[in-house]
Scaffold this motif. Structure first.
Motif, PDB file in Angstrom:
ATOM      1  N   PHE A   1       0.573  -1.170  -0.145  1.00  0.00           N
ATOM      2  CA  PHE A   1       0.048  -0.041   0.189  1.00  0.00           C
ATOM      3  C   PHE A   1       1.038   1.124  -0.266  1.00  0.00           C
ATOM      4  CE2 PHE A   1       0.841  -1.882   4.543  1.00  0.00           C
ATOM      5  CZ  PHE A   1       0.804  -0.088   5.003  1.00  0.00           C
ATOM      6  N   ALA A   2       0.178   2.426   0.314  1.00  0.00           N
ATOM      7  CA  ALA A   2       0.962   3.947  -0.355  1.00  0.00           C
ATOM      8  C   ALA A   2       1.842   3.545  -1.329  1.00  0.00           C
ATOM      9  CB  ALA A   2       2.084   3.809   1.213  1.00  0.00           C
ATOM     10  N   GLY A   3       1.669   3.283  -2.689  1.00  0.00           N
ATOM     11  CA  GLY A   3       1.509   3.409  -3.576  1.00  0.00           C
ATOM     12  C   GLY A   3       2.894   2.192  -3.460  1.00  0.00           C
TER      13      GLY A   3
ATOM     14  N   LYS B   1      -2.838   2.995   9.277  1.00  0.00           N
ATOM     15  CA  LYS B   1      -2.778   4.512   9.209  1.00  0.00           C
ATOM     16  C   LYS B   1      -1.514   5.376   9.265  1.00  0.00           C
ATOM     17  CE  LYS B   1      -5.613   8.320  11.168  1.00  0.00           C
ATOM     18  NZ  LYS B   1      -6.711   8.290  12.422  1.00  0.00           N
ATOM     19  N   GLU B   2      -0.771   4.796  10.087  1.00  0.00           N
ATOM     20  CA  GLU B   2       0.316   5.658  11.175  1.00  0.00           C
ATOM     21  C   GLU B   2       2.104   5.177   9.625  1.00  0.00           C
ATOM     22  OE1 GLU B   2       3.279   7.677  12.696  1.00  0.00           O
ATOM     23  OE2 GLU B   2       1.372   7.485  12.866  1.00  0.00           O
ATOM     24  N   ALA B   3       1.544   4.592   8.553  1.00  0.00           N
ATOM     25  CA  ALA B   3       2.743   3.794   8.331  1.00  0.00           C
ATOM     26  C   ALA B   3       2.735   4.994   6.876  1.00  0.00           C
ATOM     27  CB  ALA B   3       2.401   2.505   7.721  1.00  0.00           C
ATOM     28  N   VAL B   4       1.395   5.180   6.793  1.00  0.00           N
ATOM     29  CA  VAL B   4       0.826   5.635   5.216  1.00  0.00           C
ATOM     30  C   VAL B   4       1.059   7.179   5.442  1.00  0.00           C
ATOM     31  CG1 VAL B   4      -1.107   6.719   4.289  1.00  0.00           C
ATOM     32  CG2 VAL B   4      -0.859   4.285   5.013  1.00  0.00           C
ATOM     33  N   SER B   5       0.745   7.767   7.144  1.00  0.00           N
ATOM     34  CA  SER B   5       1.307   9.121   7.183  1.00  0.00           C
ATOM     35  C   SER B   5       2.046   9.389   6.761  1.00  0.00           C
ATOM     36  CB  SER B   5       0.129   9.357   8.643  1.00  0.00           C
ATOM     37  OG  SER B   5       0.838  10.569   9.366  1.00  0.00           O
ATOM     38  N   HIS B   6       3.271   7.931   7.793  1.00  0.00           N
ATOM     39  CA  HIS B   6       4.484   8.364   7.618  1.00  0.00           C
ATOM     40  C   HIS B   6       5.106   8.376   6.808  1.00  0.00           C
ATOM     41  CE1 HIS B   6       9.302   8.638   9.408  1.00  0.00           C
ATOM     42  NE2 HIS B   6       9.091   7.736   8.746  1.00  0.00           N
ATOM     43  N   ALA B   7       4.576   7.449   4.953  1.00  0.00           N
ATOM     44  CA  ALA B   7       5.705   7.673   3.757  1.00  0.00           C
ATOM     45  C   ALA B   7       5.334   8.851   3.260  1.00  0.00           C
ATOM     46  CB  ALA B   7       4.437   6.410   3.585  1.00  0.00           C
ATOM     47  N   ALA B   8       4.142   9.094   3.406  1.00  0.00           N
ATOM     48  CA  ALA B   8       3.749  10.723   2.714  1.00  0.00           C
ATOM     49  C   ALA B   8       4.768  11.761   3.110  1.00  0.00           C
ATOM     50  CB  ALA B   8       2.470  11.303   3.036  1.00  0.00           C
ATOM     51  N   LEU B   9       5.946  11.163   4.098  1.00  0.00           N
ATOM     52  CA  LEU B   9       6.625  12.790   4.628  1.00  0.00           C
ATOM     53  C   LEU B   9       7.957  12.597   3.351  1.00  0.00           C
ATOM     54  CD1 LEU B   9       6.809  11.316   8.625  1.00  0.00           C
ATOM     55  CD2 LEU B   9       5.542  13.730   7.000  1.00  0.00           C
ATOM     56  N   ARG B  10       8.442  13.733   3.389  1.00  0.00           N
ATOM     57  CA  ARG B  10      10.080  13.214   2.699  1.00  0.00           C
ATOM     58  C   ARG B  10      10.880  13.716   3.403  1.00  0.00           C
ATOM     59  NH1 ARG B  10       6.016  11.161   0.138  1.00  0.00           N
ATOM     60  NH2 ARG B  10       5.746  11.931  -2.345  1.00  0.00           N
ATOM     61  N   HIS B  11      10.783  14.399   4.575  1.00  0.00           N
ATOM     62  CA  HIS B  11      12.419  15.040   5.542  1.00  0.00           C
ATOM     63  C   HIS B  11      13.277  13.707   5.509  1.00  0.00           C
ATOM     64  CE1 HIS B  11      10.041  13.592   8.614  1.00  0.00           C
ATOM     65  NE2 HIS B  11      11.057  13.373   8.797  1.00  0.00           N
ATOM     66  N   THR B  12      14.542  13.308   5.697  1.00  0.00           N
ATOM     67  CA  THR B  12      15.112  12.467   5.798  1.00  0.00           C
ATOM     68  C   THR B  12      15.398  12.521   7.319  1.00  0.00           C
ATOM     69  OG1 THR B  12      16.345  12.846   3.633  1.00  0.00           O
ATOM     70  CG2 THR B  12      17.298  11.592   5.765  1.00  0.00           C
ATOM     71  N   PRO B  13      14.570  11.540   7.840  1.00  0.00           N
ATOM     72  CA  PRO B  13      14.794  11.614   9.987  1.00  0.00           C
ATOM     73  C   PRO B  13      16.196  12.037  10.658  1.00  0.00           C
ATOM     74  CG  PRO B  13      14.714   8.964   8.857  1.00  0.00           C
ATOM     75  CD  PRO B  13      14.801  10.179   7.447  1.00  0.00           C
TER      76      PRO B  13
ATOM     77  N   LEU C   1       9.997  -8.980   3.776  1.00  0.00           N
ATOM     78  CA  LEU C   1       9.340  -7.846   2.841  1.00  0.00           C
ATOM     79  C   LEU C   1      10.482  -6.859   2.526  1.00  0.00           C
ATOM     80  CD1 LEU C   1       6.298  -7.806   5.068  1.00  0.00           C
ATOM     81  CD2 LEU C   1       6.319  -7.967   3.454  1.00  0.00           C
ATOM     82  N   MET C   2      11.194  -6.086   2.700  1.00  0.00           N
ATOM     83  CA  MET C   2      12.472  -5.380   2.382  1.00  0.00           C
ATOM     84  C   MET C   2      13.037  -5.710   1.132  1.00  0.00           C
ATOM     85  SD  MET C   2      11.762  -2.977   4.224  1.00  0.00           S
ATOM     86  CE  MET C   2      13.501  -1.696   3.996  1.00  0.00           C
ATOM     87  N   ARG C   3      12.483  -7.319   0.675  1.00  0.00           N
ATOM     88  CA  ARG C   3      13.519  -7.672  -0.405  1.00  0.00           C
ATOM     89  C   ARG C   3      12.669  -7.149  -1.510  1.00  0.00           C
ATOM     90  NH1 ARG C   3      17.004 -13.283   0.184  1.00  0.00           N
ATOM     91  NH2 ARG C   3      17.772 -12.357   2.163  1.00  0.00           N
ATOM     92  N   ILE C   4      11.187  -7.095  -1.529  1.00  0.00           N
ATOM     93  CA  ILE C   4       9.828  -6.949  -2.929  1.00  0.00           C
ATOM     94  C   ILE C   4      10.759  -5.101  -3.107  1.00  0.00           C
ATOM     95  CG2 ILE C   4       7.541  -5.760  -3.277  1.00  0.00           C
ATOM     96  CD1 ILE C   4       6.961  -8.044  -0.471  1.00  0.00           C
ATOM     97  N   ARG C   5      10.622  -5.630  -4.234  1.00  0.00           N
ATOM     98  CA  ARG C   5      11.396  -4.471  -4.992  1.00  0.00           C
ATOM     99  C   ARG C   5      10.134  -2.559  -4.977  1.00  0.00           C
ATOM    100  NH1 ARG C   5       9.666  -4.893  -9.763  1.00  0.00           N
ATOM    101  NH2 ARG C   5      11.862  -6.941 -10.209  1.00  0.00           N
ATOM    102  N   GLY C   6      11.044  -1.428  -4.931  1.00  0.00           N
ATOM    103  CA  GLY C   6      10.254  -0.713  -4.125  1.00  0.00           C
ATOM    104  C   GLY C   6      10.115  -0.454  -3.410  1.00  0.00           C
ATOM    105  N   VAL C   7       9.794  -1.191  -1.805  1.00  0.00           N
ATOM    106  CA  VAL C   7       9.684  -1.264  -0.332  1.00  0.00           C
ATOM    107  C   VAL C   7      10.395  -0.411   0.461  1.00  0.00           C
ATOM    108  CG1 VAL C   7       8.965  -3.323   1.227  1.00  0.00           C
ATOM    109  CG2 VAL C   7       7.557  -3.103  -0.862  1.00  0.00           C
TER     110      VAL C   7
END
Length: 334
Positions: A223-225, A320-332, A255-261
């Motif tokens: 999800f989240a594109g 819900k939290e992951a979608v919100s976080h994925a929308a961020l563009r800053h580097t933590p 799961l991290m082996r999936i392309r784009g994740v």
């Protein structure tokens, strides 16, 4: 860190205190166990009075570690057992992740030493040797034992090598540094056996574990594109498989082996009504920030939390939290 040079303080306390009580974190992994057993071994051969305690049992895959049979499993330790002792925590980031009465033990012990590499460590001991730049607490303990001056025994080398490679993904994670490889060289020279260690840890899966992993894989949801991936398991499925719950450690990494994740999430329902969340991520996203939203913590790229309530509600909140976080563009922040 506490005043002065924390490494030198830690080394002096290890040398001067005649009694050590070593404690790891709950749901023990390779890093906390490898460091704890290596320190226990050092204490034993240095003539110290030493004990090693864990809130949760030793996972079967780590039963080959030196002194494994001497690990005491207790949810709380009587305060009188730490009087006059140096209380050492290995790979423990917060008082909440270890023995139930750690605050009382810290008041009762003669002195305390916190050795860790989590950036969110709460610095709860008298001396806090915390190095977030280390890929594993094993790097810090390796340098301490080296500086102690008695050499590194073969058993300690194997325990610390387990700790090192299980926390930095066999040197694949972003946390791996030149220091990681320098410490590995020290351990190899002291007798660590990488091939045997890999066989013990990674080549011993049972049919029931494989099938349980398969159940999780069958539920993979992107999800989240396509930035986020999630799967989950019920407590009844884990129980029915007969598999040790610790055999699920590391499954989220697949799961991290999936392309784009960029963000991977794994929820496991437990019989006590709590759901365990494991999070992995790649820059610019932060596993620790996602876990912190649920009262958890860990590293930038690997963290976890516990969510009470139903699995369904936990899945909803985590997505819900992951979608919100994925929308961020800053580097933590590191």
């Amino acid at each position: 860190m506490s005043g002065g040079n924390a490494f030198d303080e830690a080394l002096e306390k290890l040398k001067s205190c005649d009694s050590w009580v070593i404690v790891g974190h709950e749901s023990p992994d390779g890093d906390t166990l490898g460091c704890a057993f290596a320190l226990y071994s050092l204490g034993r051969r240095s003539g110290k009075r030493v004990s090693i305690v864990s809130k949760d049992p030793l996972p079967d895959i780590f039963s080959f570690m030196p002194h494994a049979e001497e690990l005491r499993v207790l949810s709380a330790l009587p305060p009188e057992e730490v009087k006059g002792a140096l209380l050492i925590t290995a790979d423990v980031s917060t008082e909440k992740r270890t023995l139930d009465n750690l605050p009382l033990l810290l008041e009762s012990c003669a002195d305390s030493l916190n050795i860790d590499h989590h950036a969110d460590n709460t610095r709860f001991a008298a001396t806090n040797l915390v190095k977030p730049e280390a890929s594993a607490t094993a790097e810090i303990v390796t340098r301490l034992i080296e500086a102690y001056g008695s050499g590194v025994s073969e058993g300690e080398a194997n325990a610390l090598y387990v700790a090192l490679v299980t926390d930095n993904g066999n040197f694949r994670y972003n946390s791996t540094s030149a220091e990681s490889h320098k410490c590995a060289a020290i351990l190899l020279e002291a007798g660590a056996k990488p091939a045997e260690i890999d066989d013990r840890i990674n080549e011993n899966m049972s049919e029931s574990i494989i099938k349980l992993w398969g159940t999780a894989f069958s539920r993979t949801e992107l999800f989240a594109g396509g930035k986020c991936a999630l799967f989950w398991l019920r407590a009844s499925e884990i129980a029915a498989s007969g598999a040790d719950p610790n055999s699920l450690d590391g499954l989220v990494n697949m799961l991290m082996r999936i392309r784009g994740v960029k963000i991977a999430l794994f929820l496991t329902e437990r019989s006590d009504g709590v759901n365990k969340l494991s999070v992995r991520s790649r820059p610019p996203y932060s596993s620790r920030d996602i876990a912190a939203a649920f009262g958890g913590g860990g590293h930038i790229n690997a963290a976890g939390a516990k969510l009470p309530g139903s699995l369904e509600k936990a899945l909803e909140n985590v997505k819900k939290e992951a979608v919100s976080h994925a929308a961020l563009r800053h580097t933590p922040a590191q």
